[in-house]
Design a protein around this motif. Structure first.
Motif, PDB file in Angstrom:
ATOM      1  N   VAL B 143     -32.706  39.520 -34.298  1.00 34.53           N
ATOM      2  CA  VAL B 143     -32.956  38.790 -35.770  1.00 34.53           C
ATOM      3  C   VAL B 143     -33.566  39.892 -36.547  1.00 34.53           C
ATOM      4  CG1 VAL B 143     -34.597  37.396 -36.903  1.00 34.53           C
ATOM      5  CG2 VAL B 143     -33.919  36.645 -34.644  1.00 34.53           C
ATOM      6  N   GLY B 144     -32.921  40.142 -38.087  1.00 33.96           N
ATOM      7  CA  GLY B 144     -33.054  41.198 -38.573  1.00 33.96           C
ATOM      8  C   GLY B 144     -34.379  41.143 -39.216  1.00 33.96           C
ATOM      9  N   CYS B 145     -35.135  42.228 -39.328  1.00 30.58           N
ATOM     10  CA  CYS B 145     -36.474  42.491 -39.754  1.00 30.58           C
ATOM     11  C   CYS B 145     -36.524  43.330 -41.074  1.00 30.58           C
ATOM     12  CB  CYS B 145     -37.244  42.888 -38.708  1.00 30.58           C
ATOM     13  SG  CYS B 145     -37.650  41.880 -37.471  1.00 30.58           S
ATOM     14  N   PRO B 146     -37.288  43.059 -42.164  1.00 32.21           N
ATOM     15  CA  PRO B 146     -37.353  44.133 -43.353  1.00 32.21           C
ATOM     16  C   PRO B 146     -37.821  45.396 -43.011  1.00 32.21           C
ATOM     17  CG  PRO B 146     -39.303  42.493 -43.212  1.00 32.21           C
ATOM     18  CD  PRO B 146     -38.242  41.941 -42.162  1.00 32.21           C
ATOM     19  N   ASP B 147     -38.670  45.595 -42.016  1.00 31.38           N
ATOM     20  CA  ASP B 147     -39.065  47.091 -41.730  1.00 31.38           C
ATOM     21  C   ASP B 147     -39.889  47.035 -40.296  1.00 31.38           C
ATOM     22  OD1 ASP B 147     -41.916  46.205 -41.965  1.00 31.38           O
ATOM     23  OD2 ASP B 147     -41.406  46.144 -43.946  1.00 31.38           O
ATOM     24  N   GLY B 148     -40.082  48.243 -39.873  1.00 31.33           N
ATOM     25  CA  GLY B 148     -40.648  48.388 -38.466  1.00 31.33           C
ATOM     26  C   GLY B 148     -42.074  47.630 -38.237  1.00 31.33           C
ATOM     27  N   ASP B 149     -42.978  47.723 -39.190  1.00 38.04           N
ATOM     28  CA  ASP B 149     -44.157  47.029 -39.091  1.00 38.04           C
ATOM     29  C   ASP B 149     -43.956  45.493 -38.800  1.00 38.04           C
ATOM     30  OD1 ASP B 149     -45.277  49.345 -39.254  1.00 38.04           O
ATOM     31  OD2 ASP B 149     -46.163  48.991 -41.479  1.00 38.04           O
ATOM     32  N   ALA B 150     -43.004  44.894 -39.745  1.00 33.11           N
ATOM     33  CA  ALA B 150     -42.762  43.273 -39.575  1.00 33.11           C
ATOM     34  C   ALA B 150     -42.035  43.131 -38.240  1.00 33.11           C
ATOM     35  CB  ALA B 150     -41.748  43.134 -40.569  1.00 33.11           C
ATOM     36  N   ALA B 151     -41.277  44.001 -37.830  1.00 38.15           N
ATOM     37  CA  ALA B 151     -40.613  43.902 -36.464  1.00 38.15           C
ATOM     38  C   ALA B 151     -41.667  43.929 -35.148  1.00 38.15           C
ATOM     39  CB  ALA B 151     -39.780  44.859 -36.336  1.00 38.15           C
ATOM     40  N   ILE B 152     -42.593  44.757 -35.474  1.00 33.54           N
ATOM     41  CA  ILE B 152     -43.793  44.587 -34.565  1.00 33.54           C
ATOM     42  C   ILE B 152     -44.499  43.371 -34.286  1.00 33.54           C
ATOM     43  CG2 ILE B 152     -46.016  45.857 -33.707  1.00 33.54           C
ATOM     44  CD1 ILE B 152     -43.458  47.132 -32.703  1.00 33.54           C
ATOM     45  N   ARG B 153     -44.937  42.975 -35.725  1.00 36.64           N
ATOM     46  CA  ARG B 153     -45.729  41.719 -35.791  1.00 36.64           C
ATOM     47  C   ARG B 153     -45.087  40.512 -35.495  1.00 36.64           C
ATOM     48  NH1 ARG B 153     -46.915  43.771 -40.914  1.00 36.64           N
ATOM     49  NH2 ARG B 153     -45.436  42.242 -41.958  1.00 36.64           N
ATOM     50  N   LEU B 154     -43.459  40.519 -35.646  1.00 36.24           N
ATOM     51  CA  LEU B 154     -42.764  39.566 -35.395  1.00 36.24           C
ATOM     52  C   LEU B 154     -42.621  39.518 -33.730  1.00 36.24           C
ATOM     53  CD1 LEU B 154     -40.591  37.036 -35.690  1.00 36.24           C
ATOM     54  CD2 LEU B 154     -38.885  38.622 -36.057  1.00 36.24           C
ATOM     55  N   THR B 189     -35.720  37.965 -11.048  1.00 41.53           N
ATOM     56  CA  THR B 189     -34.887  39.064 -10.731  1.00 41.53           C
ATOM     57  C   THR B 189     -35.359  40.156 -11.541  1.00 41.53           C
ATOM     58  OG1 THR B 189     -33.161  37.832  -9.998  1.00 41.53           O
ATOM     59  CG2 THR B 189     -32.371  40.172 -10.521  1.00 41.53           C
ATOM     60  N   VAL B 190     -35.461  39.886 -13.231  1.00 45.03           N
ATOM     61  CA  VAL B 190     -35.699  41.016 -14.062  1.00 45.03           C
ATOM     62  C   VAL B 190     -36.975  41.467 -13.746  1.00 45.03           C
ATOM     63  CG1 VAL B 190     -35.731  41.373 -16.547  1.00 45.03           C
ATOM     64  CG2 VAL B 190     -33.961  39.679 -15.561  1.00 45.03           C
ATOM     65  N   PHE B 191     -37.900  40.646 -13.220  1.00 47.62           N
ATOM     66  CA  PHE B 191     -39.227  41.092 -13.312  1.00 47.62           C
ATOM     67  C   PHE B 191     -39.609  41.964 -12.121  1.00 47.62           C
ATOM     68  CE2 PHE B 191     -43.967  38.921 -13.747  1.00 47.62           C
ATOM     69  CZ  PHE B 191     -43.935  39.667 -14.894  1.00 47.62           C
ATOM     70  N   ALA B 192     -38.521  42.436 -11.476  1.00 50.14           N
ATOM     71  CA  ALA B 192     -38.856  43.388 -10.286  1.00 50.14           C
ATOM     72  C   ALA B 192     -38.634  44.729 -11.091  1.00 50.14           C
ATOM     73  CB  ALA B 192     -37.579  43.107  -9.241  1.00 50.14           C
ATOM     74  N   PHE B 193     -38.226  44.851 -12.021  1.00 49.61           N
ATOM     75  CA  PHE B 193     -38.093  46.072 -12.704  1.00 49.61           C
ATOM     76  C   PHE B 193     -39.297  46.751 -13.365  1.00 49.61           C
ATOM     77  CE2 PHE B 193     -33.725  44.837 -12.207  1.00 49.61           C
ATOM     78  CZ  PHE B 193     -33.167  46.200 -12.140  1.00 49.61           C
ATOM     79  N   PRO B 194     -39.578  47.819 -13.024  1.00 49.98           N
ATOM     80  CA  PRO B 194     -40.971  48.356 -13.303  1.00 49.98           C
ATOM     81  C   PRO B 194     -41.330  48.193 -15.064  1.00 49.98           C
ATOM     82  CG  PRO B 194     -39.661  50.090 -12.571  1.00 49.98           C
ATOM     83  CD  PRO B 194     -39.018  48.844 -12.380  1.00 49.98           C
ATOM     84  N   LEU B 195     -40.359  48.350 -15.645  1.00 56.01           N
ATOM     85  CA  LEU B 195     -40.386  48.430 -17.206  1.00 56.01           C
ATOM     86  C   LEU B 195     -39.916  46.971 -17.710  1.00 56.01           C
ATOM     87  CD1 LEU B 195     -38.917  52.155 -18.102  1.00 56.01           C
ATOM     88  CD2 LEU B 195     -41.352  51.222 -17.738  1.00 56.01           C
ATOM     89  N   SER B 196     -40.281  45.859 -17.088  1.00 56.17           N
ATOM     90  CA  SER B 196     -39.847  44.514 -17.642  1.00 56.17           C
ATOM     91  C   SER B 196     -41.172  43.978 -18.114  1.00 56.17           C
ATOM     92  CB  SER B 196     -39.357  43.687 -16.508  1.00 56.17           C
ATOM     93  OG  SER B 196     -40.230  43.658 -15.513  1.00 56.17           O
ATOM     94  N   GLY B 197     -41.295  42.650 -18.571  1.00 56.75           N
ATOM     95  CA  GLY B 197     -42.327  42.084 -18.870  1.00 56.75           C
ATOM     96  C   GLY B 197     -42.466  42.201 -20.197  1.00 56.75           C
ATOM     97  N   ARG B 198     -43.691  42.043 -20.802  1.00 60.79           N
ATOM     98  CA  ARG B 198     -44.044  42.204 -22.320  1.00 60.79           C
ATOM     99  C   ARG B 198     -44.240  43.652 -22.776  1.00 60.79           C
ATOM    100  NH1 ARG B 198     -49.299  43.082 -24.294  1.00 60.79           N
ATOM    101  NH2 ARG B 198     -50.999  42.925 -22.568  1.00 60.79           N
ATOM    102  N   ALA B 199     -43.944  43.935 -23.989  1.00 63.23           N
ATOM    103  CA  ALA B 199     -44.117  45.210 -24.911  1.00 63.23           C
ATOM    104  C   ALA B 199     -45.912  45.387 -24.833  1.00 63.23           C
ATOM    105  CB  ALA B 199     -43.643  45.099 -26.226  1.00 63.23           C
ATOM    106  N   PRO B 200     -46.110  46.733 -25.150  1.00 64.07           N
ATOM    107  CA  PRO B 200     -47.541  46.961 -25.114  1.00 64.07           C
ATOM    108  C   PRO B 200     -47.917  46.481 -26.592  1.00 64.07           C
ATOM    109  CG  PRO B 200     -45.925  48.790 -25.794  1.00 64.07           C
ATOM    110  CD  PRO B 200     -45.227  48.006 -25.167  1.00 64.07           C
ATOM    111  N   PHE B 201     -49.297  46.365 -26.628  1.00 54.54           N
ATOM    112  CA  PHE B 201     -49.956  45.601 -27.603  1.00 54.54           C
ATOM    113  C   PHE B 201     -50.232  46.763 -28.644  1.00 54.54           C
ATOM    114  CE2 PHE B 201     -53.247  43.827 -30.384  1.00 54.54           C
ATOM    115  CZ  PHE B 201     -52.530  42.782 -30.828  1.00 54.54           C
ATOM    116  N   VAL B 202     -49.245  47.101 -29.531  1.00 48.28           N
ATOM    117  CA  VAL B 202     -49.658  48.307 -30.613  1.00 48.28           C
ATOM    118  C   VAL B 202     -49.131  47.458 -31.917  1.00 48.28           C
ATOM    119  CG1 VAL B 202     -48.836  50.284 -29.408  1.00 48.28           C
ATOM    120  CG2 VAL B 202     -47.032  49.153 -30.546  1.00 48.28           C
ATOM    121  N   THR B 203     -49.767  47.413 -32.997  1.00 50.55           N
ATOM    122  CA  THR B 203     -49.704  46.590 -34.122  1.00 50.55           C
ATOM    123  C   THR B 203     -48.934  47.177 -35.250  1.00 50.55           C
ATOM    124  OG1 THR B 203     -51.944  47.341 -34.855  1.00 50.55           O
ATOM    125  CG2 THR B 203     -51.845  45.643 -33.472  1.00 50.55           C
TER     126      THR B 203
END
Lengths: 405, 386
Positions: B143-154, B189-203
């Motif tokens: 989904v297209g976002c207007p900028d990086g900050d909006a992308a992180i919030r979304l 299956t995807v969860f077995a990968f160490p870099l899966s799950g959720r993104a870090p909470f940066v705002t």
């Protein structure tokens, strides 16, 4: 002191069935040695049969009677029947509807090999009938070898699948054309002109009708036996034997009948799966390869060798050229097309069975064609199989652990 | 290609555009098993001009198709249908079947071959057998976002809806020959990968950029592709990429899910309340509920602490999305989603019903392939060897 004289005396000659058992044991060992040397098992199995054939004199000195020829003939026939049935089941016949270019490829590769072999035989002053028969038999690749390599190398992909389809088609062409030529033998041998039309029609249509009836019966009974694995396997074996015997008894073509029986059964897909058949097919393949040359007469091979070598090269060149040229229209890269062509090299026992059918009607023609084709089949069931295995591996379709034979 | 210094996110790009990537199964027509054919299939498709894009995936039994950028659901669906047509025509010529579904029901992962691409070979070298087990099939929605900050919030606000998206798309109940009892087994299956799950909470984007640069400096990742998060930003496209969907059984469902995500984004981008990491407290629990029980799973709102069944949660959300759907021209798609929830006609249920009828996983795959081809829920009776 115990009386050792009660023990029976050793027989003067050991029965042929012991020779047969030793042949099978040797074939298994030969296959394993071949596999360890990186060649397909069937090559080692075929060589074991050849060694038995060439070592008949030695066997006699050991007091071993040869394998009874009648038994060899029946076993080889039944094993080939079972293998052709399975081949008919797994060959992707329906593909032709979705890719017509494959039909053109098949017709071209078979026609070119036919013409190449015909030209060579005529150049060697063979009469037309013998030359045409040799050419028609040489159109065929080996369904037995294709099936054995599939089980051993487990290819997954376009090259492996096209080899199955094209082998099935060119084998069917060879059976039909040699059947028509058998009618010619009938005319020459018996002077019955109506045999030109009626006999081929009877052979082809009759074989298909018997196969259709067998397939109908098999499907019907398999539906009743869902889940009963041993019974399903035994039933399948019985229907294959029944169809084979009926085609033989009615003077039809058992080779065409078996291929059609397999194709008509497979049309019903997953409902007709018979996993228990797998081991039996493995047994049939070992029997077919080890017996192909076990009872063969190689007395004329020095005379036939030159022509056989030329026929082998010309046939292979024709197949590779045709499949490569039509690869792109058929949806494949030419380099992979060339590998398909190389993998069509093998010939095997069914080709010799076709020749035997001729020999039964016209012995001189059968002898002339047979002397050369025996050497061609020997080359193509061994070197041809190795070439086919190489082509499959080079295509990258054989998975890890299956790439070496 | 090396990542540029920093991780710029384009600003001022078109808002709320969407694009879809679908990972598809390449199947042998005889047995319905996965087969090696991806490379030949792609080569044949590429011989003629076609809609969208087609790429190899990690094993040669998979391909990935992707659309261009759209704002309207109907245009996206039209492109997906054209793309499906191109794939099916080529597959027919090669005697292959192609189908959707998040996991193949009975393939053996050890038989898969890693596709001959440097990145896939590198992934296989790092992850060992996990790479072959990664032969699972997902839909990704950008989904297209207007900028990086909006992308992180979304990205963070969308995480609240991840269980909904999992449940709506679930189509992997069977895996390695058994009914897993999960509607969506793929994500395990995807969860077995160490870099899966959720993104870090940066705002905001600059904080995310610092996080990425630090991870790259540590040698944990080389590029954004190394993160297998459920949702991740995609700065080179100017999008947020949602990756939790199983590949649906039809392109129609794929387009509906994309439209739902787009409408959600429209709603969430208007939200200017401060982000709160508490939304992630029940994240993995909710995710499990959605994977295991589908729309009947019960999820907890991390902020309000309220629990409710997922099917109620989706219907409540749909009511809030209605004005956005009108504006985006995706009312029909969202109505189809509502109907899907009301009738519980998720793909996983269709697969289980179909298996009950046929008692054959091979027949199920053939039916999935026919459903992919026609979009019909009936599928084929048996296309094996037809």
């Amino acid at each position: 002191m115990p009386d050792v004289l009660v023990l029976p005396e050793l027989p003067a000659a050991w029965p042929g069935f012991i020779t047969l058992a030793l042949l099978i044991v040797s074939a298994i060992v030969g296959g394993e040695l071949g596999a360890r040397a990186g060649v397909p098992r069937l090559v080692g199995q075929s060589m074991a049969g050849l060694v038995f054939s060439l070592g008949n004199f030695g066997l006699a000195r050991l007091g071993l009677e040869p394998v009874p020829p009648e038994f060899t003939r029946i076993t080889l026939g039944l094993a080939t029947a079972l293998v052709l049935f399975e081949f008919g089941r797994i060959a992707p016949w329906g593909w032709l509807r979705r890719n017509v270019a494959l039909l053109f490829t098949s017709v071209l590769e078979a026609s070119l090999s036919f013409m190449a072999v015909l030209a060579l035989c005529r150049a060697a002053d063979w009469p037309w009938l013998s030359a045409l028969l040799a050419a028609s038999v040489c159109m065929a690749s080996a369904p037995t070898v294709a099936l054995a390599l599939r089980r051993e190398l487990r290819p997954q992909g376009q090259v492996g699948e096209r080899v199955l389809l094209l082998s099935g088609l060119n084998f069917a062409y060879a059976v039909v054309l040699s059947t028509l030529l058998l009618a010619w033998v009938h005319v020459d041998a018996r002077g019955a002109l109506d045999a030109w039309v009626l006999h081929p029609l009877y052979l082809i249509v009759g074989s298909l009708v018997v196969a259709w009836a067998g397939a109908w019966l098999l499907r019907l009974l398999l539906r009743l036996l869902r889940g009963a694995e041993a019974e399903r396997t035994t039933l399948t074996l019985a229907i294959v034997g029944l169809t084979f015997a009926v085609t033989l008894a009615l003077g039809l073509s058992p080779l065409l009948g078996m291929l059609a029986l397999g194709g008509l059964t497979a049309r019903h897909g997953t409902a007709a799966r018979i996993p228990g058949l797998d081991t039996l097919i493995g047994v049939a393949l070992v029997a077919a390869f080890s017996l192909t040359f076990a009872a063969a007469e190689f007395s004329d091979w020095p005379l036939a060798l030159g022509l056989a070598a030329l026929v082998t090269v010309a046939r292979l060149g024709a197949k590779v050229a045709a499949v490569t040229v039509l690869a792109l229209p058929a949806g494949l890269a030419p380099s992979k097309g060339a590998r398909v062509g190389l993998a069509l090299a093998p010939m095997s026992a069914p080709a010799l069975l076709l020749v035997q059918e001729v020999a039964a009607i016209d012995a001189p023609v059968g002898a002339q064609v047979g002397s050369v084709l025996l050497v061609v089949v020997l080359l193509m069931q061994t070197a041809g199989a190795m070439l086919a295995a190489h082509a499959l591996r080079a295509s990258g379709e054989c998975g890890a652990g299956h790439g070496r034979a | 290609m090396a990542e540029p210094e920093g991780l710029p996110f384009p600003s001022g790009g078109p808002l709320l555009t969407m694009g879809v990537e679908l990972e598809l199964q390449v199947v042998d027509r005889r047995e319905g098993d996965l087969t090696r054919g991806g490379a030949d299939l792609i080569a044949l498709i590429e011989r003629r001009p076609h809609a969208g894009d087609v790429k190899p995936e990690i094993t040669d039994s998979m391909i990935e198709v992707s659309t261009s950028v759209h704002r309207r659901h109907d245009a996206l669906l039209a492109e997906l249908q054209a793309l499906r047509g191109a794939v099916i025509r080529a597959a027919d010529r090669l005697d292959l079947l192609v189908c959707g579904g998040g996991a193949h029901p009975f393939q053996h992962w050890a038989e898969r071959e890693i596709a001959d691409r440097p990145r896939f070979v590198q992934v296989a070298a790092l992850y060992g057998y996990l790479a072959k087990q990664f032969t699972v099939f997902g839909q990704h929605v950008h989904v297209g976002c207007p900028d990086g900050d909006a992308a992180i919030r979304l990205l963070h606000r969308l995480s609240r809806y991840v269980p909904q998206l999992i449940a709506l798309a679930a189509s992997s109940p069977y895996y390695q020959g058994v009914d897993t009892s999960f509607d969506c087994s793929r994500l395990n299956t995807v969860f077995a990968f160490p870099l899966s799950g959720r993104a870090p909470f940066v705002t905001d984007w600059s904080a995310f950029e610092r996080y990425f640069m630090r991870m790259r400096a540590l040698g944990v990742v080389a590029s954004m592709k190394d993160f297998y998060w459920d949702i991740r930003p995609k700065p080179e496209y100017g999008t947020v990429e949602v990756r939790v969907f199983d590949t649906p059984l039809t392109v129609k469902r794929a387009a509906q899910l994309a439209a739902y995500t787009q409408a959600l984004a429209a709603l969430l981008l208007q939200d200017d309340t401060p982000l709160d990491e508490a939304i992630y407290l029940p994240y993995t629990y909710n995710r499990f509920q959605a994977c295991r029980f589908g729309l009947d799973g019960v999820v907890i709102d991390g902020l309000s602490g309220r629990s409710q069944p997922l099917h109620e949660d989706v219907l409540t959300t749909l009511a809030r999305l209605a004005p956005h759907a009108r504006e985006l021209g995706s009312e029909d798609a969202l109505e189809a989603i509502a109907e899907l929830v009301r009738t519980r006609s998720v793909d996983a249920r269709w697969q289980r019903d179909r298996y009950e009828r046929e008692r054959s996983l091979s027949a199920l795959v053939h039916a999935q392939a026919e459903r992919w081809r026609t979009g019909s829920s009936e599928g084929a009776r048996d296309t094996a060897l037809a």
